[in-house]
Write an enzyme that holds these catalytic residues in place. Structure first.
Site, PDB file in Angstrom:
ATOM      1  N   LYS A  22      16.254 -12.412  25.698  1.00 42.48           N
ATOM      2  CA  LYS A  22      14.788 -12.321  25.591  1.00 42.48           C
ATOM      3  C   LYS A  22      14.133 -13.181  26.654  1.00 42.48           C
ATOM      4  O   LYS A  22      13.233 -12.742  27.365  1.00 42.48           O
ATOM      5  CB  LYS A  22      14.332 -12.789  24.214  1.00 42.48           C
ATOM      6  CG  LYS A  22      12.826 -13.021  24.101  1.00 42.48           C
ATOM      7  CD  LYS A  22      12.374 -13.476  22.739  1.00 42.48           C
ATOM      8  CE  LYS A  22      12.391 -14.930  22.530  1.00 42.48           C
ATOM      9  NZ  LYS A  22      11.319 -15.714  23.130  1.00 42.48           N
ATOM     10  N   ASN A  23      14.598 -14.436  26.809  1.00 39.59           N
ATOM     11  CA  ASN A  23      13.883 -15.372  27.673  1.00 39.59           C
ATOM     12  C   ASN A  23      14.145 -15.158  29.155  1.00 39.59           C
ATOM     13  O   ASN A  23      13.473 -15.761  29.992  1.00 39.59           O
ATOM     14  CB  ASN A  23      14.174 -16.815  27.244  1.00 39.59           C
ATOM     15  CG  ASN A  23      13.545 -17.109  25.880  1.00 39.59           C
ATOM     16  OD1 ASN A  23      12.701 -16.335  25.404  1.00 39.59           O
ATOM     17  ND2 ASN A  23      13.969 -18.176  25.251  1.00 39.59           N
ATOM     18  N   ARG A  93       3.380 -15.498  24.288  1.00 36.98           N
ATOM     19  CA  ARG A  93       3.578 -16.786  24.967  1.00 36.98           C
ATOM     20  C   ARG A  93       3.981 -16.567  26.428  1.00 36.98           C
ATOM     21  O   ARG A  93       3.438 -17.184  27.331  1.00 36.98           O
ATOM     22  CB  ARG A  93       4.658 -17.589  24.231  1.00 36.98           C
ATOM     23  CG  ARG A  93       5.187 -18.784  24.969  1.00 36.98           C
ATOM     24  CD  ARG A  93       4.345 -19.998  24.798  1.00 36.98           C
ATOM     25  NE  ARG A  93       4.777 -21.096  25.656  1.00 36.98           N
ATOM     26  CZ  ARG A  93       3.957 -22.060  26.050  1.00 36.98           C
ATOM     27  NH1 ARG A  93       2.689 -22.060  25.680  1.00 36.98           N
ATOM     28  NH2 ARG A  93       4.383 -23.037  26.815  1.00 36.98           N
ATOM     29  N   CYS A 117       4.962 -18.929  19.765  1.00 34.07           N
ATOM     30  CA  CYS A 117       5.390 -19.719  18.606  1.00 34.07           C
ATOM     31  C   CYS A 117       4.455 -20.895  18.356  1.00 34.07           C
ATOM     32  O   CYS A 117       4.077 -21.596  19.273  1.00 34.07           O
ATOM     33  CB  CYS A 117       6.793 -20.289  18.848  1.00 34.07           C
ATOM     34  SG  CYS A 117       8.047 -19.082  18.545  1.00 34.07           S
ATOM     35  N   ARG A 123       0.837 -25.518  23.034  1.00 34.67           N
ATOM     36  CA  ARG A 123       1.935 -25.376  23.991  1.00 34.67           C
ATOM     37  C   ARG A 123       1.312 -25.508  25.379  1.00 34.67           C
ATOM     38  O   ARG A 123       0.733 -24.571  25.896  1.00 34.67           O
ATOM     39  CB  ARG A 123       2.625 -24.035  23.807  1.00 34.67           C
ATOM     40  CG  ARG A 123       3.235 -23.842  22.407  1.00 34.67           C
ATOM     41  CD  ARG A 123       4.660 -24.298  22.291  1.00 34.67           C
ATOM     42  NE  ARG A 123       5.567 -23.578  23.151  1.00 34.67           N
ATOM     43  CZ  ARG A 123       6.230 -22.469  22.785  1.00 34.67           C
ATOM     44  NH1 ARG A 123       6.036 -21.954  21.599  1.00 34.67           N
ATOM     45  NH2 ARG A 123       7.057 -21.875  23.606  1.00 34.67           N
ATOM     46  N   ASP A 126       0.317 -27.289  31.705  1.00 35.58           N
ATOM     47  CA  ASP A 126      -0.164 -28.138  32.814  1.00 35.58           C
ATOM     48  C   ASP A 126       0.834 -28.175  33.969  1.00 35.58           C
ATOM     49  O   ASP A 126       0.444 -28.209  35.146  1.00 35.58           O
ATOM     50  CB  ASP A 126      -0.458 -29.560  32.324  1.00 35.58           C
ATOM     51  CG  ASP A 126       0.758 -30.200  31.665  1.00 35.58           C
ATOM     52  OD1 ASP A 126       1.270 -29.633  30.678  1.00 35.58           O
ATOM     53  OD2 ASP A 126       1.227 -31.234  32.166  1.00 35.58           O
ATOM     54  N   ASP A 306      16.354 -24.157  20.915  1.00 39.35           N
ATOM     55  CA  ASP A 306      16.183 -22.879  20.208  1.00 39.35           C
ATOM     56  C   ASP A 306      17.302 -22.620  19.205  1.00 39.35           C
ATOM     57  O   ASP A 306      17.258 -21.640  18.478  1.00 39.35           O
ATOM     58  CB  ASP A 306      16.095 -21.707  21.194  1.00 39.35           C
ATOM     59  CG  ASP A 306      14.826 -21.784  22.013  1.00 39.35           C
ATOM     60  OD1 ASP A 306      14.726 -21.069  23.027  1.00 39.35           O
ATOM     61  OD2 ASP A 306      13.930 -22.577  21.654  1.00 39.35           O
ATOM     62  N   ARG A 398      10.388 -10.585  16.941  1.00 43.45           N
ATOM     63  CA  ARG A 398      10.058 -10.898  18.337  1.00 43.45           C
ATOM     64  C   ARG A 398      11.320 -11.128  19.159  1.00 43.45           C
ATOM     65  O   ARG A 398      11.314 -10.946  20.366  1.00 43.45           O
ATOM     66  CB  ARG A 398       9.189 -12.166  18.409  1.00 43.45           C
ATOM     67  CG  ARG A 398       7.752 -12.010  17.972  1.00 43.45           C
ATOM     68  CD  ARG A 398       6.973 -13.310  18.175  1.00 43.45           C
ATOM     69  NE  ARG A 398       7.248 -13.869  19.477  1.00 43.45           N
ATOM     70  CZ  ARG A 398       7.444 -15.169  19.700  1.00 43.45           C
ATOM     71  NH1 ARG A 398       7.377 -16.027  18.699  1.00 43.45           N
ATOM     72  NH2 ARG A 398       7.689 -15.617  20.911  1.00 43.45           N
TER      73      ARG A 398
HETATM   74  C1  EPZ Z   1      10.844 -21.614  26.858  1.00 39.65           C
HETATM   75  O1  EPZ Z   1       9.542 -22.013  26.450  1.00 39.65           O
HETATM   76  C2  EPZ Z   1      11.325 -20.668  25.795  1.00 39.65           C
HETATM   77  N1  EPZ Z   1      10.411 -19.516  25.725  1.00 39.65           N
HETATM   78  C3  EPZ Z   1      11.372 -21.383  24.444  1.00 39.65           C
HETATM   79  O2  EPZ Z   1      12.021 -20.487  23.554  1.00 39.65           O
HETATM   80  C4  EPZ Z   1      12.254 -22.634  24.552  1.00 39.65           C
HETATM   81  O3  EPZ Z   1      12.152 -23.362  23.345  1.00 39.65           O
HETATM   82  C5  EPZ Z   1      11.800 -23.512  25.718  1.00 39.65           C
HETATM   83  O4  EPZ Z   1      11.739 -22.737  26.930  1.00 39.65           O
HETATM   84  C6  EPZ Z   1      12.762 -24.678  25.949  1.00 39.65           C
HETATM   85  O5  EPZ Z   1      14.036 -24.154  26.238  1.00 39.65           O
HETATM   86  C7  EPZ Z   1      10.499 -18.569  26.678  1.00 39.65           C
HETATM   87  O6  EPZ Z   1      11.326 -18.643  27.576  1.00 39.65           O
HETATM   88  C8  EPZ Z   1       9.540 -17.416  26.564  1.00 39.65           C
HETATM   89  P1  EPZ Z   1       9.222 -25.449  28.323  1.00 39.65           P
HETATM   90  P2  EPZ Z   1       8.595 -22.805  27.487  1.00 39.65           P
HETATM   91  O7  EPZ Z   1       8.185 -25.254  29.342  1.00 39.65           O
HETATM   92  O8  EPZ Z   1       8.906 -22.377  28.853  1.00 39.65           O
HETATM   93  C9  EPZ Z   1       6.558 -29.310  27.685  1.00 39.65           C
HETATM   94  C10 EPZ Z   1      12.297 -19.123  21.745  1.00 39.65           C
HETATM   95  O9  EPZ Z   1      12.638 -19.497  20.620  1.00 39.65           O
HETATM   96  N2  EPZ Z   1       5.700 -28.691  28.699  1.00 39.65           N
HETATM   97  O10 EPZ Z   1      10.663 -25.567  28.749  1.00 39.65           O
HETATM   98  O11 EPZ Z   1       7.205 -22.690  26.992  1.00 39.65           O
HETATM   99  C11 EPZ Z   1       6.565 -28.519  26.385  1.00 39.65           C
HETATM  100  O12 EPZ Z   1       5.490 -28.915  25.564  1.00 39.65           O
HETATM  101  C12 EPZ Z   1      11.260 -19.903  22.482  1.00 39.65           C
HETATM  102  O13 EPZ Z   1      12.818 -18.158  22.385  1.00 39.65           O
HETATM  103  C13 EPZ Z   1       4.615 -29.409  29.175  1.00 39.65           C
HETATM  104  O14 EPZ Z   1       4.356 -30.542  28.755  1.00 39.65           O
HETATM  105  O15 EPZ Z   1       9.125 -24.285  27.235  1.00 39.65           O
HETATM  106  C14 EPZ Z   1       7.899 -28.892  25.803  1.00 39.65           C
HETATM  107  O16 EPZ Z   1       7.796 -30.145  25.156  1.00 39.65           O
HETATM  108  C15 EPZ Z   1      10.579 -20.923  21.598  1.00 39.65           C
HETATM  109  N3  EPZ Z   1       3.825 -28.828  30.112  1.00 39.65           N
HETATM  110  C16 EPZ Z   1       8.804 -29.048  27.028  1.00 39.65           C
HETATM  111  O17 EPZ Z   1       7.918 -29.260  28.134  1.00 39.65           O
HETATM  112  C17 EPZ Z   1       4.079 -27.585  30.609  1.00 39.65           C
HETATM  113  O18 EPZ Z   1       3.321 -27.119  31.482  1.00 39.65           O
HETATM  114  C18 EPZ Z   1       9.666 -27.843  27.328  1.00 39.65           C
HETATM  115  O19 EPZ Z   1       8.822 -26.712  27.427  1.00 39.65           O
HETATM  116  C19 EPZ Z   1       5.173 -26.867  30.109  1.00 39.65           C
HETATM  117  C20 EPZ Z   1       5.986 -27.444  29.157  1.00 39.65           C
END
Ligand code: EPZ
Length: 430
Positions: A22-23, A93, A117, A123, A126, A306, A398
């Site tokens: 999916k991702n 998302r 989610c 979420r 930035d 995840d 999803r």
């Molecule tokens: C991806 O989300 C996945 N979703 C998430 O999977 C997964 O939990 C996550 O990566 C971590 O592996 C998709 O790929 C669609 P991040 P993403 O940016 O990209 C912080 C699922 O179950 N952050 O790696 O949104 C954020 O708050 C879903 O399939 C910032 O602060 O996650 C988090 O604490 C749920 N600023 C950490 O970084 C930003 O601009 C990791 O987030 C972006 C993220």
């Protein structure tokens, strides 16, 4: 209202085929915007998030045809970048990838703030916007929309203070046609990052280092359409691996890349489950008693966040006390309330969950708070005595293709049932 109804205490035995990731797919599909032409993409999972993304591309003018259940043909020659549909994008998302793809192709993007989610509070994106700005884009927000505009995107060095999957992929999408070289430091290393980079390189991009924490992108003038097959879903596979151990069953999980599953394999072995790795499949079984272990989620190659909810269900059944810490998302323990209703003994202390093992789970009406929480409730229902009804299963749809059929084929008693007039049982009991 649709629910999953599960009659528990059945060991899962047999073979399960894993679908496409999916991702990876939610990024690869919008990446087709970066070239005009006809793409054939295989191993595309038939799940809500992917179908939503395909509807968005169609609304933008792409021609989308399923040549078979898991292969989609996308003709991007008539895409109009001004036509990004607000409603669909705000609920998905991963719609933030449209920002990077549109910016990379047209130097201009206007997309709804992303949904997805609801754990970890807001979420943030930035880091995505920091990356776009570093490439020379001017960012603004207006009525729930994010706008990014640049005369010309110029390569730059970008250091991410936090490891972010989305920001890493989004900057890759924006930078592939930027002038000069972009270096992403402290990049995410997940398997789906590598898959997106491989797809872009097959389109003619010049990306090196994906899968390491430094990714170098040399901008090119043009990209072209290509044919591609998406990698298997690491988290879907991990979910069924944990279900095999939790139900004391024996599953051969096929169409996987064992290397992507190493952190999950390591922790299952630490609990006492047996994991046998083959070229493109993995066998998980548990005969003896399982004992708890501590989990700390980390960006890849650490234990995936995840998989945190699903593994916590297993730990609640293992002997001994386990501590689960999620260092990626704050407050990704909402599902614990639901698990407690089934008899799990879990205490939340800040970013950690203290899991008292040897729980005897009993079926109950519960709900899926989000995608992976829903997967955890399925595993709990499979292990519990009696019947479990899971509400809000739209979250599960999803990210898990054919979950009822895949589980039924290996001995589970699980059905998708419609309760047209039933208000939520949970509300009645509240
Ligand atoms: C991806 O989300 C996945 N979703 C998430 O999977 C997964 O939990 C996550 O990566 C971590 O592996 C998709 O790929 C669609 P991040 P993403 O940016 O990209 C912080 C699922 O179950 N952050 O790696 O949104 C954020 O708050 C879903 O399939 C910032 O602060 O996650 C988090 O604490 C749920 N600023 C950490 O970084 C930003 O601009 C990791 O987030 C972006 C993220």
């Amino acid at each position: 209202m649709e629910k999953f109804v599960i009659k528990g205490s059945k060991a899962l035995r047999g073979e399960i085929n894993i679908s496409g990731a999916k991702n990876a797919a939610v990024a690869i599909l919008p990446a087709t915007i970066l070239a005009k032409g006809v793409f054939n993409i295989e191993n595309v999972p038939d799940i809500r998030d992917i179908n939503s993304m395909l509807e968005i591309l169609e609304a933008m003018g792409a021609e989308v045809v399923y040549t078979n259940r898991s292969t989609v043909r996308i003709d991007t020659r008539n895409i109009n970048f001004k036509a990004v549909p607000y409603e669909q994008t705000k609920n998905l998302r991963a719609s933030y990838y449209l920002l990077g793809a549109l910016l990379g192709m047209y130097n201009h993007a206007k997309v709804a703030m992303p949904g997805g989610c609801n754990f970890g509070g807001v979420r943030p994106i930035d880091l995505h916007l920091k990356g776009f700005s570093a490439l020379g884009a001017i960012i603004s927000t207006d009525g729930g929309m994010i706008k990014a505009k640049a005369q010309k995107l110029i390569g730059n060095s970008i250091y991410f203070d936090k490891v972010s999957v989305g920001a890493t992929i989004n900057v890759m999408l924006a930078a592939v046609k930027a002038r000069g070289i972009t270096v992403i430091e402290n990049a995410a290393r997940e398997p789906h990052i590598v898959d997106v980079a491989n797809f872009l390189n097959l389109m003619g991009a010049d990306i090196k280092g994906a899968g390491t924490d430094v990714i170098r992108i040399h901008g090119v003038s043009e990209l072209h359409a290509c044919n591609y097959s998406i990698i298997p879903d690491q988290i879907e596979a991990g979910t069924y691996m944990v279900a095999a151990a939790a139900t004391k069953g024996d599953l051969l999980i096929k169409n996987v890349i064992p290397k992507h599953l190493e952190p999950i394999t390591a922790k299952l072995r630490e609990c006492g489950a047996i994991v046998e790795e083959f070229d493109d499949s993995i066998r998980v079984y548990a005969t003896g008693r399982l004992h708890g272990c501590n989990i700390k989620t980390m960006p890849h190659p650490g234990f995936p966040t995840d998989m945190q909810p699903q593994f916590t269900v297993l730990l609640s059944l293992c002997e001994g006390i386990s501590i689960v810490t999620d260092s990626v998302w704050d407050n990704r323990f909402r599902y614990v309330d639901q698990l407690t209703r089934m008899g799990a003994q879990i205490q939340i202390e800040g970013k950690a969950a203290i899991v008292q093992g040897s729980a005897v789970l009993k079926g109950a009406p519960v709900k899926a708070d989000d995608l992976r929480a829903g997967a955890a409730m399925i595993i709990a229902g499979l292990c519990a005595k009696g019947t479990t009804e899971i509400e809000d299963i739209i979250h599960i749809d999803r990210g898990y293709e054919d979950v009822v059929k895949k589980l039924t084929d290996v001995g589970a008693s699980i059905a998708r049932m419609d309760f047209p007039n039933s208000a939520s049982l949970l509300n009645k009991r509240a």
